[in-house]
Design an enzyme around this catalytic site. Structure first.
Site, PDB file in Angstrom:
ATOM      1  N   TYR A   1      38.171  47.133  32.290  1.00 39.19           N
ATOM      2  CA  TYR A   1      37.529  45.877  31.916  1.00 39.19           C
ATOM      3  C   TYR A   1      36.433  45.505  32.916  1.00 39.19           C
ATOM      4  O   TYR A   1      36.713  45.257  34.092  1.00 39.19           O
ATOM      5  CB  TYR A   1      38.540  44.734  31.827  1.00 39.19           C
ATOM      6  CG  TYR A   1      39.562  44.850  30.724  1.00 39.19           C
ATOM      7  CD1 TYR A   1      39.395  45.740  29.654  1.00 39.19           C
ATOM      8  CD2 TYR A   1      40.702  44.070  30.736  1.00 39.19           C
ATOM      9  CE1 TYR A   1      40.334  45.838  28.647  1.00 39.19           C
ATOM     10  CE2 TYR A   1      41.650  44.161  29.717  1.00 39.19           C
ATOM     11  CZ  TYR A   1      41.463  45.047  28.687  1.00 39.19           C
ATOM     12  OH  TYR A   1      42.407  45.138  27.690  1.00 39.19           O
ATOM     13  N   SER A   2      35.213  45.484  32.420  1.00 34.23           N
ATOM     14  CA  SER A   2      34.038  45.180  33.255  1.00 34.23           C
ATOM     15  C   SER A   2      34.032  46.019  34.526  1.00 34.23           C
ATOM     16  O   SER A   2      33.755  45.534  35.626  1.00 34.23           O
ATOM     17  CB  SER A   2      33.979  43.692  33.592  1.00 34.23           C
ATOM     18  OG  SER A   2      33.782  42.924  32.430  1.00 34.23           O
TER      19      SER A   2
END
Length: 326
Positions: free
Chosen positions: A61-62
């Site tokens: 995630y990111s």
């Protein structure tokens, strides 16, 4: 807040899990709608104030910044012994032949990197993000067992796979005396119920805790189709999940809107209430990015749909193409 054991473990988790995919550096991922660190911290702090103790993120995630933001916020606002941190491994984190997957090399490398980003000695739940078709399941399960025995994870879980794959993993672990999965993070909501065919019965039989992702179908269950948000306009993953069945799903969305109006409640509250009543769901993963999202999710705990309301919501459903395990 209500709390429940995760599957047949002794671990107490809040019945709402805060999903952290919406937190991170937007320049490091394909989702421009994610919250920066300051706004992420506000949501995490509010979750704690509402009694939420269960937080789900992933290394991908990111590009790891979701883990970083979550870790720093929990260190500032929470007692580590009272929060349950879940993260995941599988997707590509760096270039090169060993930059993704569930090999022993990848798992043992990525758990250390996740712990460093989270700023903790262990995670409570370490999950495989998908099935790895290129690595023997025996290698994956042994590596996860070693992660647990090293004290780097308390429990292990799985996400988004076919029931036969999950059963195979459970069988291999039991046969070899290795740590078994205690949870399944799968794709499940009012407009995607294919998991009811095989995965949910398997989880009920094996005592597996179910923590569904996308419980509000990326927002499709929270608003009319004429309404839009930055996420609905830019999230290609959401579009790939729901666009092709949108016309068939509209009958369900319309019934949801009608019941919500009768109850004078937000649609999201009614949709979550339905999900919370499904067995063996432990805690839907709510990807809140605003204060109101969390308040609505927690309020769903006090809603008990009647059998007639549940039947009305379920009746229009038609079979869907499988989305998630691939």
């Amino acid at each position: 807040m209500d709390y429940v054991k995760l599957g047949k473990t002794g671990l107490d988790v809040s019945r709402i899990c805060l999903g952290c995919m919406g937190f991170g550096d937007a320049t490091r991922w394909t989702h421009p709608w994610v919250l920066d660190e300051e706004r992420s911290r506000e949501v995490i702090r509010q979750a704690l104030e509402l009694g939420i103790n269960f937080f789900d993120t992933a290394n991908v995630y990111s590009a790891g910044t979701s883990e970083e933001y979550l870790g720093r916020a929990l260190r500032d606002y929470a007692n580590r012994d009272e929060v349950v941190i879940a993260t995941k491994v599988h997707f590509r984190m760096h270039d090169g032949p060993n930059g993704a997957g569930l090999s022993r090399k990848a798992i043992l490398s990525e758990i250390d990197k996740s712990l460093s980003r989270l700023g903790t000695d262990y995670v409570d739940l370490y999950q495989i993000h998908r099935w790895d078709y290129d690595t023997p399941i025996e290698e994956t399960m042994e590596a996860l067992h070693d992660v647990v025995k090293a004290g780097k994870a308390r429990y292990i879980g799985a996400s988004a796979m076919f029931a036969w794959q999950f059963q195979k993993a459970l069988h291999v672990a039991e046969k070899r005396g290795w740590t078994k999965f205690v949870s399944m993070q799968n794709h499940y909501n009012l407009i995607y119920r294919e998991e009811e065919r095989e995965m949910l019965p398997l989880c009920r039989e094996e005592g597996i805790g179910v923590i569904p992702y996308s419980p509000l179908a990326g927002g499709r269950l929270t608003r009319g189709r004429e309404e839009s948000t930055l996420r609905s306009e830019t999230d290609q993953v959401q579009k790939s999940k729901y666009d092709r069945m949108a016309e068939a799903d509209q009958a369900i969305v319309d019934r949801l809107a009608a019941i919500a109006e009768q109850r004078e409640a937000p649609r999201a509250q009614v949709a979550l209430a339905w999900l919370l009543q499904q067995s063996p769901v432990s805690a839907p993963i709510v990807g809140a990015t605003k204060a109101a999202h969390l308040e609505t999710a927690v309020a769903a705990l006090s809603v008990q749909l009647t059998p007639e309301e549940a039947a009305a919501l379920e009746a229009p459903y038609v079979p869907h193409p499988v989305v998630g395990p691939q």
